[in-house]
Every structure is written in structure tokens, then in C-alpha cells.
Scaffold this active site. Structure first.
Site, PDB file in Angstrom:
ATOM      1  N   THR A   1       4.438   2.549   5.650  1.00 33.73           N
ATOM      2  CA  THR A   1       2.856   2.272   5.693  1.00 33.73           C
ATOM      3  C   THR A   1       2.176   3.380   6.697  1.00 33.73           C
ATOM      4  OG1 THR A   1       1.637   0.608   6.561  1.00 33.73           O
ATOM      5  CG2 THR A   1       3.951   0.611   7.540  1.00 33.73           C
TER       6      THR A   1
ATOM      7  N   HIS B   1      -9.816   4.824   1.494  1.00 36.78           N
ATOM      8  CA  HIS B   1      -8.381   5.223   0.863  1.00 36.78           C
ATOM      9  C   HIS B   1      -7.803   6.377   0.861  1.00 36.78           C
ATOM     10  CE1 HIS B   1      -8.801   0.986  -0.282  1.00 36.78           C
ATOM     11  NE2 HIS B   1      -7.449   0.907  -0.576  1.00 36.78           N
TER      12      HIS B   1
ATOM     13  N   ARG C   1     -17.796  16.174  13.162  1.00 37.27           N
ATOM     14  CA  ARG C   1     -18.233  16.568  14.290  1.00 37.27           C
ATOM     15  C   ARG C   1     -19.274  17.664  14.076  1.00 37.27           C
ATOM     16  NH1 ARG C   1     -18.808  14.585  19.195  1.00 37.27           N
ATOM     17  NH2 ARG C   1     -16.424  14.382  19.456  1.00 37.27           N
TER      18      ARG C   1
ATOM     19  N   GLY D   1       0.887  -1.112   0.035  1.00 35.04           N
ATOM     20  CA  GLY D   1       0.062  -0.068  -0.053  1.00 35.04           C
ATOM     21  C   GLY D   1       1.014   1.287  -0.086  1.00 35.04           C
TER      22      GLY D   1
ATOM     23  N   ASP E   1       0.087   2.415   8.632  1.00 35.16           N
ATOM     24  CA  ASP E   1      -0.558   1.641   9.566  1.00 35.16           C
ATOM     25  C   ASP E   1       0.219   1.556  10.812  1.00 35.16           C
ATOM     26  OD1 ASP E   1      -2.554   0.702   7.815  1.00 35.16           O
ATOM     27  OD2 ASP E   1      -1.409  -1.415   7.370  1.00 35.16           O
TER      28      ASP E   1
ATOM     29  N   ARG F   1       1.183  -5.192  -5.142  1.00 34.71           N
ATOM     30  CA  ARG F   1       1.416  -6.296  -4.231  1.00 34.71           C
ATOM     31  C   ARG F   1       1.696  -7.400  -5.354  1.00 34.71           C
ATOM     32  NH1 ARG F   1      -0.410  -4.175   0.799  1.00 34.71           N
ATOM     33  NH2 ARG F   1      -2.402  -2.800   0.376  1.00 34.71           N
TER      34      ARG F   1
ATOM     35  N   ARG G   1      -5.097  -1.981   9.101  1.00 40.20           N
ATOM     36  CA  ARG G   1      -4.998  -3.350   9.065  1.00 40.20           C
ATOM     37  C   ARG G   1      -5.551  -4.016  10.323  1.00 40.20           C
ATOM     38  NH1 ARG G   1      -3.453  -6.285   4.348  1.00 40.20           N
ATOM     39  NH2 ARG G   1      -2.196  -4.330   3.457  1.00 40.20           N
TER      40      ARG G   1
ATOM     41  N   ASP H   1       2.436  -0.230  11.857  1.00 43.82           N
ATOM     42  CA  ASP H   1       2.558  -1.674  12.769  1.00 43.82           C
ATOM     43  C   ASP H   1       3.740  -2.208  12.476  1.00 43.82           C
ATOM     44  OD1 ASP H   1       2.232  -1.917   9.931  1.00 43.82           O
ATOM     45  OD2 ASP H   1       0.573  -3.368  10.101  1.00 43.82           O
TER      46      ASP H   1
ATOM     47  N   ARG I   1      -4.806   7.411   2.585  1.00 41.62           N
ATOM     48  CA  ARG I   1      -3.406   7.089   2.007  1.00 41.62           C
ATOM     49  C   ARG I   1      -2.964   8.028   1.294  1.00 41.62           C
ATOM     50  NH1 ARG I   1      -3.679   1.037   0.800  1.00 41.62           N
ATOM     51  NH2 ARG I   1      -3.401   1.347  -1.386  1.00 41.62           N
TER      52      ARG I   1
ATOM     53  N   ASN J   1     -23.302  17.341  22.433  1.00 40.21           N
ATOM     54  CA  ASN J   1     -24.793  16.692  22.005  1.00 40.21           C
ATOM     55  C   ASN J   1     -24.552  15.700  20.765  1.00 40.21           C
ATOM     56  OD1 ASN J   1     -26.948  16.833  23.241  1.00 40.21           O
ATOM     57  ND2 ASN J   1     -27.643  18.864  22.729  1.00 40.21           N
ATOM     58  N   SER J   2     -23.401  15.067  20.603  1.00 44.30           N
ATOM     59  CA  SER J   2     -23.182  14.365  19.675  1.00 44.30           C
ATOM     60  C   SER J   2     -22.248  13.227  20.248  1.00 44.30           C
ATOM     61  CB  SER J   2     -22.721  14.882  18.449  1.00 44.30           C
ATOM     62  OG  SER J   2     -21.372  15.682  18.795  1.00 44.30           O
TER      63      SER J   2
ATOM     64  N   ASP K   1       4.670  -4.456   6.146  1.00 44.32           N
ATOM     65  CA  ASP K   1       5.213  -5.889   6.591  1.00 44.32           C
ATOM     66  C   ASP K   1       5.371  -6.744   5.631  1.00 44.32           C
ATOM     67  OD1 ASP K   1       2.463  -5.887   6.645  1.00 44.32           O
ATOM     68  OD2 ASP K   1       2.321  -7.043   8.355  1.00 44.32           O
ATOM     69  N   GLY K   2       4.249  -6.870   4.632  1.00 43.03           N
ATOM     70  CA  GLY K   2       4.588  -7.904   3.440  1.00 43.03           C
ATOM     71  C   GLY K   2       5.558  -7.604   2.802  1.00 43.03           C
TER      72      GLY K   2
HETATM   73  O1  F6P Z   1      -1.452  -1.498   4.973  1.00 40.51           O
HETATM   74  C1  F6P Z   1      -2.095  -0.319   4.268  1.00 40.51           C
HETATM   75  C2  F6P Z   1      -3.520  -0.375   4.090  1.00 40.51           C
HETATM   76  O2  F6P Z   1      -4.060   0.884   3.858  1.00 40.51           O
HETATM   77  C3  F6P Z   1      -4.294  -0.656   5.195  1.00 40.51           C
HETATM   78  O3  F6P Z   1      -4.450  -0.040   6.325  1.00 40.51           O
HETATM   79  C4  F6P Z   1      -5.514  -1.333   4.558  1.00 40.51           C
HETATM   80  O4  F6P Z   1      -5.801  -2.556   5.217  1.00 40.51           O
HETATM   81  C5  F6P Z   1      -4.913  -1.799   3.342  1.00 40.51           C
HETATM   82  O5  F6P Z   1      -3.533  -1.157   2.948  1.00 40.51           O
HETATM   83  C6  F6P Z   1      -5.772  -1.734   2.060  1.00 40.51           C
HETATM   84  O6  F6P Z   1      -5.256  -2.183   0.917  1.00 40.51           O
HETATM   85  P1  F6P Z   1      -5.639  -2.126  -0.492  1.00 40.51           P
HETATM   86  O7  F6P Z   1      -5.230  -0.845  -0.965  1.00 40.51           O
HETATM   87  O8  F6P Z   1      -5.017  -3.163  -1.255  1.00 40.51           O
HETATM   88  O9  F6P Z   1      -7.086  -2.411  -0.588  1.00 40.51           O
END
Ligand code: F6P
Length: 340
Positions: free
Chosen positions: A143, A270, A172, A28, A145, A89, A189, A147, A273, A232-233, A120-121
Site C-alpha cells: 500500500t 491516483h 512550486r 488499491g 499509505d 476490492r 486514507r 499505514d 499510485r 514568495n509562495s 489493511d482491508g
Molecule cells: O489505500 C490506498 C489508497 O490509494 C488510499 O490512499 C486512498 O484513500 C484509496 O486507496 C483510494 O481508493 P480507490 O482507488 O478505490 O478510490
């Protein structure tokens, strides 16, 4: 970098043998990947290497879509989201046959070392590739994320957090006009960093994250807090994940247990991103990009550049892709205290 950080090096290909460095972005995309590409390219050229840009992640190593990079190839990109190298990917690279073709392409192109920018991938792919062939590879954590283990932040995370904050600020307005409950699903993710810190930054009432599950009762109380206040929300950030059930799953639960709320779901998707990277992301991407070249010059391989307490560190790939990067549990308590 402190010497004790360099525990995991494995000096096979010496620096003198590296003449050409290939760079790719994979998985991603994330804001400031371009700033990282720029930094890797310029630091490499500054230190006397030649650079080749590999298109579409590992796929470019299989198809041979590779471009010689000069310093001007990376001009005027530090402020741009996305990645000028494109990303993918690549399923083929997950097979031994695909990696063999990738290795042959590198030989043919005279690429001696790789800098891989991805999550990570992508770094798992790098680890396997480096274990099969004698190739020095350095990774950069690209990334949204956040993570990856061993680094306080990843390239693109801060920009995504700011995007979430801006979106929730807008939500809001309409939530309080209509006195509604909004469940806002954010990416990550299987990690809750974006949801938890996004909630704190935007003054949301709660965050539902896969690392620490919230009971329905507790959630009801937190949502109620939002309505009791002048706002109020109520706004709840939900991390995408099978464990949380996503915003749709939580909405089902709420509709059953708390039918009194007029509930709406927003999935940010997205949009998180994209966008021009924040200063913080541009700076960390630039520092990490330069550090990747320094790492290769020091004979490092199979490491990801990380940042800990503002110091750049080397994290072995095997550690970086561990699935249990800890989330600061105190932040959930902070959010709870601030939502009264
Ligand atoms: O790893 C980045 C990420 O944006 C994740 O947050 C999300 O789950 C995933 O990629 C979405 O992947 P794709 O763009 O292939 O739908």
C-alpha cells in the site's frame, strides 16, 4: 530472523503438506507489487513449490480465474507499476458464503497456501479467511499509505512519496511565479505519512495530517513564512481525511481567515499510485517476497512480513491492521523549523 520474532506461529499445516502456493494482489494497487509477485514466484519455484497466480484479488478465488505461474510469467515486470495480477476490492469475499466458495476453489485448484499482497482491508480479509479454514496465509504490506503497524515501510510508499515530491517541485514553480498559496491534497486514507514526509522532501511550508491537528493560527504563521522568504509562495500538503477536511476544506478555512492569499487547490489523486517503482521499493518488495516463502517453509501462518531497522520481521495480522501506527511527531517540528 531472530527467534523471538517468531512468537506467533501456529504450525498446523506442515511445510511438507504445502506443494502449491497461490499469490494475489488485493485492494488499491501500489508500485512494486509486481516486484513482490516476481520475488514470491521465483523464491517459491527455487524452493520446489508450484505457483498459481490468482487474478483480481479475492475475486479470482471466487470466479476461479487462476493461472499456473512459471518463472517466465514474471519476467520483465520488476520495473513496472500496477499489478500483472490485477486487483479489486471484493465485496463477496466479505461474506461467509463468498469465503466458502473461495476455499472450495482453492481445494479444487490444489492451492495449499496463500501469499496476499495488499493493505489493511486485504490483510483483514486474510485473517478472517485463515481463522475459518485451515489455510496458511502470509501477507506482504502492499500500500502507498504506509499505514500498516509493525513495519517501517510498505511496498509502494517510497515511490508515491517521490511522485508527490516531483509534483510539488513543479507546483512550486507556478506558485512562486504567481505568488500564490497552494494546498496540495495527497492520499493516505486516514494516515499522514505521505503528507508529512512529502512536505519535508519538497520543502513545503506545512503539512496538515489527521494524527496531529494544526490550529488555524499556527497554519497562518507557517503560510506567512513562505511568503516572507525569497520563495514568495507557500505550499501546504494536506492529507485526505475527514479529520483534515481535505484540501478543499482547508481552502475554505483559509479563504475566510486569510483572504489576502491567492489560494489554489491541487488534488494529486491516483497519479500517486502509478509509475515505475523506485529502487528502494523494488528492493524491499523483493526481500519481502522471498521472506514470504521462507515464512511458509518455517511453518508460519497469519503473519505479515514487515521491516524494522532493515531487518525482516513477522507481524501477526491482528497487530498489522491496528489503526494506530504511530507517526514520528518530531518530523512535524522538523518541518516547522525548516520553514522559517
Ligand atoms: O489505500 C490506498 C489508497 O490509494 C488510499 O490512499 C486512498 O484513500 C484509496 O486507496 C483510494 O481508493 P480507490 O482507488 O478505490 O478510490
Amino acid at each position: 530472523m531472530r527467534p523471538w520474532r517468531k512468537l506467533f506461529h501456529n504450525k498446523q499445516k506442515t511445510m511438507a503438506e504445502i506443494k502449491c502456493i497461490g499469490i494475489l494482489t488485493s485492494g488499491g494497487d501500489a508500485p512494486a507489487m509486481n516486484a513482490a509477485i516476481r520475488a514470491v514466484t521465483r523464491a517459491a519455484i527455487y524452493n520446489g513449490f508450484t505457483v498459481k497466480g490468482i487474478m483480481r484479488g479475492y475475486r479470482g478465488l471466487i470466479t476461479g480465474e487462476i493461472i499456473p505461474f512459471k518463472t517466465q510469467n514474471v519476467s520483465n515486470i520488476v520495473q513496472q507499476g500496477g499489478t500483472i495480477l490485477k486487483t479489486a476490492r471484493c465485496k463477496e469475499f466479505q461474506t461467509p458464503e463468498g469465503r466458502q466458495v473461495a476455499y472450495e476453489t482453492m481445494q479444487r485448484e490444489g492451492i495449499d497456501a496463500l501469499v496476499v499482497i495488499g493493505g489493511d482491508g486485504s490483510l483483514t480479509g486474510a485473517r478472517i479467511f485463515a481463522s475459518e479454514f485451515d489455510i496458511p496465509i502470509v501477507g506482504l504490506p502492499g500500500t502507498i499509505d504506509n499505514d500498516l503497524y509493525g513495519t517501517d515501510t510498505t511496498i509502494g510508499y517510497d515511490t508515491a512519496l517521490n511522485t508527490i515530491m516531483d509534483a510539488v517541485d513543479k507546483l512550486r514553480d507556478t506558485a512562486s511565479s504567481h505568488e500564490r498559496l497552494f494546498l496540495v491534497e495527497v492520499m493516505g486514507r486516514n494516515a499522514g505519512f505521505l503528507a508529512l514526509n512529502g512536505a519535508i522532501a519538497s520543502g513545503a511550508e506545512a503539512a496538515i495530517i489527521p494524527e496531529i491537528m494544526t490550529e488555524t493560527d499556527q497554519l497562518g504563521e507557517l503560510i506567512g513564512n513562505g511568503f516572507r522568504k525569497s520563495k514568495n509562495s507557500s505550499i501546504v500538503l494536506v492529507a485526505e481525511s475527514e479529520l483534515t477536511g481535505g484540501a478543499m476544506g482547508v481552502a475554505e478555512r483559509i479563504k475566510k481567515e486569510y483572504p489576502q492569499y491567492d489560494t489554489r487547490v491541487t488534488i494529486l489523486g491516483h497519479i500517486q499510485r502509478g509509475g515505475s517503482p523506485t529502487a528502494s521499493d523494488r528492493i524491499i518488495a523483493s526481500r519481502m517476497g522471498e521472506a514470504a516463502i521462507n515464512a511458509l517453509m518455517e511453518g508460519q501462518r497469519n503473519v505479515m512480513i514487515g521491516v524494522q531497522n532493515d531487518e525482516l520481521v513477522y507481524i501477526p495480522f491482528t497487530k498489522a491492521v491496528r489503526k494506530d501506527k504511530p507517526i514520528n511527531r518530531d518530523l512535524l517540528n522538523t518541518l516547522k523549523i525548516l520553514s522559517i
